[in-house]
Write an enzyme that holds these catalytic residues in place. Structure first.
Site, mmCIF file in Angstrom:
data_model
loop_
_atom_site.group_PDB
_atom_site.id
_atom_site.type_symbol
_atom_site.label_atom_id
_atom_site.label_comp_id
_atom_site.label_asym_id
_atom_site.label_seq_id
_atom_site.Cartn_x
_atom_site.Cartn_y
_atom_site.Cartn_z
ATOM 1 N N CYS A 131 97.852 49.201 43.453
ATOM 2 C CA CYS A 131 97.715 47.805 43.903
ATOM 3 C C CYS A 131 97.927 47.703 45.415
ATOM 4 O O CYS A 131 97.212 46.968 46.108
ATOM 5 C CB CYS A 131 98.732 46.906 43.205
ATOM 6 S SG CYS A 131 98.532 46.844 41.429
HETATM 7 C C1 BEZ Z 1 99.476 50.931 40.243
HETATM 8 O O1 BEZ Z 1 99.182 49.912 40.897
HETATM 9 O O2 BEZ Z 1 99.640 52.001 40.792
HETATM 10 C C2 BEZ Z 1 99.590 50.881 38.747
HETATM 11 C C3 BEZ Z 1 100.001 49.723 38.121
HETATM 12 C C4 BEZ Z 1 100.095 49.702 36.722
HETATM 13 C C5 BEZ Z 1 99.762 50.843 35.995
HETATM 14 C C6 BEZ Z 1 99.320 51.973 36.641
HETATM 15 C C7 BEZ Z 1 99.224 52.007 38.022
#
Ligand code: BEZ
Length: 227
Positions: A44
């Site tokens: 994110c």
């Molecule tokens: C991420 O943003 O890295 C992430 C968020 C939820 C699950 C897997 C990755």
């Protein structure tokens, strides 16, 4: 769940820059609403940083970005420091709002939840939804990625360029099209109309079926002003 071509629902919400009414915030612009499972997560953070860097492109296309993440405004404000650092920018404020959605009310109503992803409290998390909304508030594109796959924002810019081009001209954009490449005459346009509009710029590709449906023309910006 909103379908393509339907009016995108309005909602009141809280963001890192205060309360907004979604439709009023959009005004007469195009919009892109993109959701995130959680603040302070690696994928994110890279996505929000990329959107910061793409702001000149979104501005050129008249598109207002807005993110949603299933955390509070206080959390978003802290997270923004990391996003700006990762993006390598030292700007005041943040160039687009981030919606708070701790209750998942908005994510649930817009069909953004990923049943396979839960947060540390076992609550379902938002997937990586992308909604593109036109100035009449119609939903024009919807893509849902799983939380574990970061989006390709070059593709999102490409789709917006295609959507805006096909608003103006009766053309469609072929596989892997990029701005400036040749485009195709839409199947609803008769051969007579295509010939009248494009004259010697129209190239019909020969196919075994003998059907002349694969009609290419240069990108409309490269055509004469008679179009
Ligand atoms: C991420 O943003 O890295 C992430 C968020 C939820 C699950 C897997 C990755």
């Amino acid at each position: 769940m909103v379908l393509l071509g339907e009016k995108f629902p309005n909602f009141d919400t809280n963001t890192n820059v205060g309360k907004i009414n979604f439709h009023e915030w959009l005004g007469n612009s195009w919009g892109i609403l993109f959701s995130h499972p959680n603040d302070f997560t690696p994928v994110c953070t890279t996505e929000l940083a990329r959107v910061v860097k793409l702001m000149p492109d979104f501005q050129r296309l008249g598109v207002k970005p807005i993110a949603l993440s299933c955390n509070s405004v206080d959390s978003h404000i802290e997270w923004i420091k990391d996003i700006k650092s990762y993006a390598g920018v030292s700007i005041d404020g943040f160039p687009y709002p981030i919606i708070e959605d701790e209750s998942r009310k908005i994510a649930t109503s817009l069909g953004m939840l990923d049943p396979d992803e839960t947060d540390k409290d076992g609550l379902p998390a938002a997937a990586r939804a992308v909604f593109i909304i036109d100035p009449k508030k119609k939903m024009r594109l919807s893509i849902l990625y799983p939380a574990t796959t970061g989006r390709n924002f070059d593709e999102i810019i490409r789709v917006i360029e295609s959507l805006q081009l096909t608003e103006q001209h009766k053309v469609a954009t072929p596989v892997d099209w990029k701005k400036g490449d040749d485009v195709m005459v839409q199947p609803t346009v008769s051969d007579e109309e295509a010939q009248k509009t494009y004259a010697d710029k129209l190239k019909t590709i020969k196919l075994p079926s003998g059907k002349g449906y694969l009609r290419m023309v240069p990108h409309p910006c490269d055509l004469s002003s008679t179009m």
